[in-house]
Scaffold this motif. Structure first.
Motif, PDB file in Angstrom:
ATOM      1  N   ASN A  36       0.847  -1.185   0.000  1.00 28.51           N
ATOM      2  CA  ASN A  36       0.000   0.000   0.000  1.00 28.51           C
ATOM      3  C   ASN A  36       0.889   1.243   0.000  1.00 28.51           C
ATOM      4  OD1 ASN A  36      -1.783   2.140   0.564  1.00 28.51           O
ATOM      5  ND2 ASN A  36      -3.121   0.820   1.776  1.00 28.51           N
ATOM      6  N   LEU A  37       0.789   2.035  -1.062  1.00 27.46           N
ATOM      7  CA  LEU A  37       1.652   3.214  -1.184  1.00 27.46           C
ATOM      8  C   LEU A  37       1.384   4.218  -0.084  1.00 27.46           C
ATOM      9  CD1 LEU A  37       3.797   4.707  -2.779  1.00 27.46           C
ATOM     10  CD2 LEU A  37       2.016   5.592  -4.285  1.00 27.46           C
ATOM     11  N   ASN A  38       0.140   4.355   0.321  1.00 27.63           N
ATOM     12  CA  ASN A  38      -0.195   5.291   1.396  1.00 27.63           C
ATOM     13  C   ASN A  38       0.455   4.881   2.719  1.00 27.63           C
ATOM     14  OD1 ASN A  38      -2.201   7.021  -0.087  1.00 27.63           O
ATOM     15  ND2 ASN A  38      -3.226   5.050  -0.292  1.00 27.63           N
ATOM     16  N   THR A  39       0.485   3.579   2.978  1.00 27.29           N
ATOM     17  CA  THR A  39       1.110   3.092   4.204  1.00 27.29           C
ATOM     18  C   THR A  39       2.592   3.428   4.235  1.00 27.29           C
ATOM     19  OG1 THR A  39      -0.484   1.265   4.316  1.00 27.29           O
ATOM     20  CG2 THR A  39       1.526   1.063   5.634  1.00 27.29           C
ATOM     21  N   MET A  40       3.268   3.266   3.100  1.00 18.05           N
ATOM     22  CA  MET A  40       4.701   3.559   3.066  1.00 18.05           C
ATOM     23  C   MET A  40       4.964   5.059   3.177  1.00 18.05           C
ATOM     24  SD  MET A  40       6.184   0.733   3.138  1.00 18.05           S
ATOM     25  CE  MET A  40       7.768   1.556   3.178  1.00 18.05           C
ATOM     26  N   ILE A  41       4.064   5.863   2.631  1.00 19.93           N
ATOM     27  CA  ILE A  41       4.231   7.320   2.752  1.00 19.93           C
ATOM     28  C   ILE A  41       4.152   7.740   4.219  1.00 19.93           C
ATOM     29  CG2 ILE A  41       3.169   9.551   2.249  1.00 19.93           C
ATOM     30  CD1 ILE A  41       2.354   8.426  -0.469  1.00 19.93           C
ATOM     31  N   TRP A  42       3.102   7.292   4.902  1.00 16.34           N
ATOM     32  CA  TRP A  42       2.943   7.672   6.302  1.00 16.34           C
ATOM     33  C   TRP A  42       4.006   7.024   7.184  1.00 16.34           C
ATOM     34  CZ3 TRP A  42       0.402  11.685   7.841  1.00 16.34           C
ATOM     35  CH2 TRP A  42      -0.676  12.163   7.101  1.00 16.34           C
ATOM     36  N   ALA A  43       4.408   5.794   6.882  1.00 12.71           N
ATOM     37  CA  ALA A  43       5.463   5.142   7.661  1.00 12.71           C
ATOM     38  C   ALA A  43       6.779   5.903   7.543  1.00 12.71           C
ATOM     39  CB  ALA A  43       5.643   3.694   7.204  1.00 12.71           C
ATOM     40  N   SER A  44       7.085   6.377   6.338  1.00  9.79           N
ATOM     41  CA  SER A  44       8.319   7.153   6.147  1.00  9.79           C
ATOM     42  C   SER A  44       8.267   8.451   6.932  1.00  9.79           C
ATOM     43  CB  SER A  44       8.513   7.451   4.651  1.00  9.79           C
ATOM     44  OG  SER A  44       8.627   6.260   3.906  1.00  9.79           O
ATOM     45  N   VAL A  45       7.097   9.097   6.965  1.00 13.41           N
ATOM     46  CA  VAL A  45       6.951  10.346   7.715  1.00 13.41           C
ATOM     47  C   VAL A  45       7.155  10.107   9.206  1.00 13.41           C
ATOM     48  CG1 VAL A  45       5.322  12.150   8.395  1.00 13.41           C
ATOM     49  CG2 VAL A  45       5.455  11.429   6.002  1.00 13.41           C
ATOM     50  N   PHE A  46       6.497   9.079   9.741  1.00 15.91           N
ATOM     51  CA  PHE A  46       6.589   8.832  11.182  1.00 15.91           C
ATOM     52  C   PHE A  46       7.979   8.365  11.599  1.00 15.91           C
ATOM     53  CE2 PHE A  46       1.863   8.484  10.902  1.00 15.91           C
ATOM     54  CZ  PHE A  46       1.572   9.457  11.849  1.00 15.91           C
ATOM     55  N   PHE A  47       8.620   7.552  10.779  1.00 10.33           N
ATOM     56  CA  PHE A  47       9.965   7.105  11.134  1.00 10.33           C
ATOM     57  C   PHE A  47      10.992   8.219  10.958  1.00 10.33           C
ATOM     58  CE2 PHE A  47       8.356   2.729  10.913  1.00 10.33           C
ATOM     59  CZ  PHE A  47       8.974   2.208  12.037  1.00 10.33           C
ATOM     60  N   LEU A  48      10.734   9.153  10.064  1.00  9.35           N
ATOM     61  CA  LEU A  48      11.607  10.325   9.970  1.00  9.35           C
ATOM     62  C   LEU A  48      11.495  11.162  11.235  1.00  9.35           C
ATOM     63  CD1 LEU A  48      13.524  12.127   8.377  1.00  9.35           C
ATOM     64  CD2 LEU A  48      11.518  13.205   7.315  1.00  9.35           C
TER      65      LEU A  48
END
Length: 266
Positions: A36-48
């Motif tokens: 899911n592209l949306n999941t990876m977008i938000w995961a990258s934001v939170f892990f950043l």
């Protein structure tokens, strides 16, 4: 390394290294199966965000690692974006063809690389080598000979760097640094390799003899100078990771950024 790590009093430095290693490794497996592209977008934001607050590096080193990770992620995504397959063509010129599907898959690949790098840097920048290897021996029961051998090899890296500098200075004094051409460069590399190899073999032999004298090959129970145990900070770390991962999945459902819920279906 003291000028790189600016703050060793942060919470993640107090977490058991083995637990940190196992949990961060499990995140690699988890996000490997996320399409899911949306999941990876938000995961990258939170892990950043997590990396910014948890990282123990000084500001310039922290920014440099993030910038390098972004560049590597861009290169990782570019091949899929520019040469991928798909039905909805966005741009096409000669061998370069960008489609809507290849763009989504490329961004997915780049974000996965970026997210994996951030998770790895959270672990690497908050884990000191000595407690990590001691924790491997005590909690994960890694054989002493392997753990201490890896620790000794890690300690040799700065020594080898200093030795390389000495070799370079010696060649400069002898005028070898002023030689140009392919043959001169080849001869210079051979000299570097031979001298570094000879010194490494000599150093490895001395280290092996010293470790054998200290009975590092014994299989009986040993005592340790550093005792690595469990603490309440391990629960804090587990809770923070759960919040970070869960927030990524929840935000991808509540606030989707793209229509690509599964890049493999397009």
């Amino acid at each position: 390394m003291g000028d790189i790590i600016a703050n060793r009093g942060k919470l993640f430095f107090k977490v058991n290294p083995s637990l940190k290693f196992l949990l961060t490794s499990s995140l690699f497996i988890l996000y490997l199966f996320v399409h899911n592209l949306n999941t990876m977008i938000w995961a990258s934001v939170f892990f950043l965000v997590l990396y910014v607050f948890a990282c123990g590096l000084s500001g310039k080193w922290s920014f440099g690692f993030v910038l390098l990770t972004l560049i590597l992620s861009l290169f990782s995504a570019s091949a899929m974006i520019l040469f991928g397959k798909g039905n909805t063509v966005i741009f096409h010129y000669s061998l370069i063809m960008m489609t809507q599907e290849s763009l989504a898959r490329g961004i997915m690949l780049g974000l996965r690389t970026f997210c994996f790098s951030l998770i790895g840097m959270v672990f690497a920048t908050t884990t000191l080598p000595v407690p990590f290897f001691y924790s491997l021996m005590q909690q994960l029961k890694v054989p002493v000979r392997y753990a201490y051998g890896c620790l000794a090899a890690f300690r040799m890296l700065p020594v080898m760097g200093e030795e390389l500098g000495h070799i370079r200075q010696a060649m400069r004094v002898r005028g070898m640094a002023n030689q140009h051409g392919v043959k001169a460069f080849s001869n210079k590399m051979i000299r570097y390799l031979l001298m570094m190899l000879a010194q490494s073999i000599r150093r490895a032999q001395r280290t092996a003899i010293a470790m054998e004298a200290k009975r590092f090959s014994m299989t009986e129970a040993r005592t340790y100078y550093y005792e690595i145990g469990w603490s309440v900070y391990d629960l804090y770390f587990l809770f923070i990771l759960l919040i970070t991962v869960t927030s990524g999945f929840i935000c991808s459902s509540l606030f989707p950024v793209t229509p690509f819920t599964n890049v493999l279906d397009h």
